[in-house]
Structures are given as structure tokens and as C-alpha cells.
Design a protein around this motif. Structure first.
Motif, PDB file in Angstrom:
ATOM      1  N   THR A  34      22.399  42.256   8.541  1.00 28.48           N
ATOM      2  CA  THR A  34      21.312  42.241   9.524  1.00 28.48           C
ATOM      3  C   THR A  34      20.116  43.051   9.036  1.00 28.48           C
ATOM      4  OG1 THR A  34      22.837  41.953  11.384  1.00 28.48           O
ATOM      5  CG2 THR A  34      20.659  42.864  11.874  1.00 28.48           C
ATOM      6  N   ASN A  35      20.375  44.237   8.495  1.00 27.77           N
ATOM      7  CA  ASN A  35      19.290  45.084   7.999  1.00 27.77           C
ATOM      8  C   ASN A  35      18.559  44.442   6.824  1.00 27.77           C
ATOM      9  OD1 ASN A  35      19.866  47.069   9.890  1.00 27.77           O
ATOM     10  ND2 ASN A  35      21.209  48.217   8.522  1.00 27.77           N
ATOM     11  N   GLU A  49      12.447  39.764   6.492  1.00 25.09           N
ATOM     12  CA  GLU A  49      11.821  38.971   7.547  1.00 25.09           C
ATOM     13  C   GLU A  49      12.297  37.523   7.490  1.00 25.09           C
ATOM     14  OE1 GLU A  49       7.573  39.636   8.021  1.00 25.09           O
ATOM     15  OE2 GLU A  49       7.730  41.525   6.911  1.00 25.09           O
ATOM     16  N   GLU A  72      16.347  41.600   8.168  1.00 23.51           N
ATOM     17  CA  GLU A  72      15.177  42.150   8.853  1.00 23.51           C
ATOM     18  C   GLU A  72      14.147  42.653   7.846  1.00 23.51           C
ATOM     19  OE1 GLU A  72      16.591  45.135  11.508  1.00 23.51           O
ATOM     20  OE2 GLU A  72      17.327  43.697  13.008  1.00 23.51           O
TER      21      GLU A  72
END
Length: 256
Positions: A200-201, A207, A204
């Protein structure tokens, strides 16, 4: 190429039965940069931030030459294309053993059965590989290696491998900081300890949306037992001696 008119790369890998779409903002590319050769002389692995940075953007593309044969062409894409960087770390003790495994797999096709017999795929083979490189290493003879460092190098098996490990990470931080490129650091063990959070990181930071099926992560083995307690202590001292502040901050908590 990932962008129009990009004959210098970076390129998408053509994979059978797979269609790849290029994201609108960022696309994750892979590079080993330079300074990672095995069993080579210092002149082949000592790098400046400039030479290292250029190597990170360089590679080879396949094309059909004038005779109709498949050929390779050296390419280097423009540094303006690099907007972010993902910096990967693995425990140096495991990383150097993995380098031996890579050499072993290469030997299957290039060095023949005799080399494989004298360098079995285990702790004994690893120790033999390290000793051979240490016996011919020119690193301890370099002008900037003082007697104290020379003594420390001789206590570390595969000392050139550990020096290259530290230099690689030092240079990676030098380059990204010098270019003002945002960096996301991931440790290999992050995937096994917190796969969902790590993924997830990363998405993110890039993007990117989460789409498609996520392949399971298969953690590699740990090889701390391949070294004696004294060797692990010497390795830690050697790494701390050569590491930059950023590199040491990321490796100091590994289990030496």
C-alpha cells in the motif's frame, strides 16, 4: 519505450500473452546501476556519484541490425525522466550469500562441473568462494586503506563484496539527494513482516491504483549462520566504517 520517441529507453519488457498499459504519472523501472561486479579489481567497481548515476540510467536494447540479425545497442535515457526512486535494502549477510548463489547459477553454463564441485551450493562452497576472492583482493593495498582498516578487511570474509554493498547504497543516496529526487526506502523483510502495508505504501508513493491480482511474496532464506560470531562482528564494524549516515541508519538494526 514507455514514452513516445524514447529510443534510449526505458523500455517495457515484451511478455507473451500480457498487455501492459503505461500509467499516466509514474512507472516503476528496475536498475542495478553499477559497481556490483564479482571477483573484479577495484578499478572496475570504484565509482563516483556521476558515473554511478549514469549507469543507473543505462542499459541495452535489442534490435534488428543491417544484416537482419538480432543485436544489442547501448542506451542511456535522459535524467529528466527520473522523478522518484524506490531504494531497496536486504540484510548484507544474506545479500552476499545471494551473490554467491548467483555466481553458482552462472557457473552451471560458463564454468563447468569442476567449479561447481569445489564450490557446492552450501556454507562450504560460500566459504571457498570468499577465500578465493580474499586471497587475490587488491582492496587492502589501496592507498587510502590504513593499517587499521587493512586489519579489519582481513577479518571479513568476502570483504570486497561487503565494501561494494556499502558503496552501492552510499552512492544511491548521494545521487537521489543530489538530484532532489524523493526516495521511498523498502527493506526486503518488510514484505514478509507486513506485505499489505508495504504494498500500500509503495503504491501511494508511486501514485498508482491497486489493480489486478497480487502475486504472493515468497521470502528468501536467511544466512547469518554462514558466518562465525567474530566474522559477523567484523562485518558490522566494516560496514559502519564505510557507510554514510543514511546507509548506516538503514542497516544498523540488522541482526549481525
Amino acid at each position: 519505450s514507455v514514452h513516445d520517441g524514447g529510443d534510449q529507453g526505458p523500455f517495457l519488457q515484451l511478455t507473451r500473452d500480457r498487455t501492459t498499459t503505461v500509467p499516466s504519472k509514474y512507472i516503476l523501472t528496475k536498475t542495478h546501476c553499477n559497481a556490483f561486479c564479482a571477483d573484479c579489481k577495484p578499478k572496475n567497481y570504484l565509482e563516483t556519484p556521476r558515473s554511478f548515476e549514469v549507469s543507473c540510467r543505462s542499459g541495452k536494447r535489442a534490435l534488428i541490425d543491417e544484416t537482419g540479425q538480432l543485436a544489442k545497442q547501448a542506451v542511456t535515457y535522459d535524467q529528466s525522466l527520473v522523478a522518484k526512486a524506490v531504494h531497496m535494502f536486504r540484510n548484507p549477510l544474506d545479500n552476499v550469500v545471494a551473490r554467491f548463489h548467483l555466481e553458482y547459477n552462472t557457473a552451471k553454463s560458463k564454468k563447468g562441473s569442476i567449479w561447481m564441485e569445489t564450490h557446492p551450493y552450501n556454507q562450504t562452497g560460500f566459504a571457498t568462494w570468499c577465500k578465493e576472492m580474499d586471497d587475490t583482493s587488491l582492496l587492502p593495498t589501496m592507498r587510502w586503506i590504513d593499517p587499521e582498516l587493512m586489519d579489519l578487511l582481513r577479518k571479513v570474509p568476502c570483504h570486497q563484496e561487503f565494501f561494494r554493498y556499502v558503496q552501492w547504497h552510499n552512492l544511491a543516496f548521494d545521487v537521489t539527494r543530489g538530484r532532489g529526487v524523493p526516495v521511498h526506502v523498502i527493506h526486503y523483510h518488510d514484505y514478509s513482516e507486513n506485505f499489505e502495508g508495504t504494498l500500500t505504501n509503495l503504491l501511494e508513493f508511486l501514485e498508482l491504483p491497486r489493480t489486478g491480482k497480487v502475486e504472493p511474496f515468497h521470502a528468501g532464506k536467511e544466512y547469518g549462520s554462514y558466518y562465525t560470531k567474530k566474522q559477523r562482528g567484523a562485518i558490522k564494524r566494516l560496514i559502519q566504517e564505510f557507510a554514510s549516515v543514511d546507509t548506516w541508519e538503514n542497516v544498523k538494526d540488522y541482526a549481525f
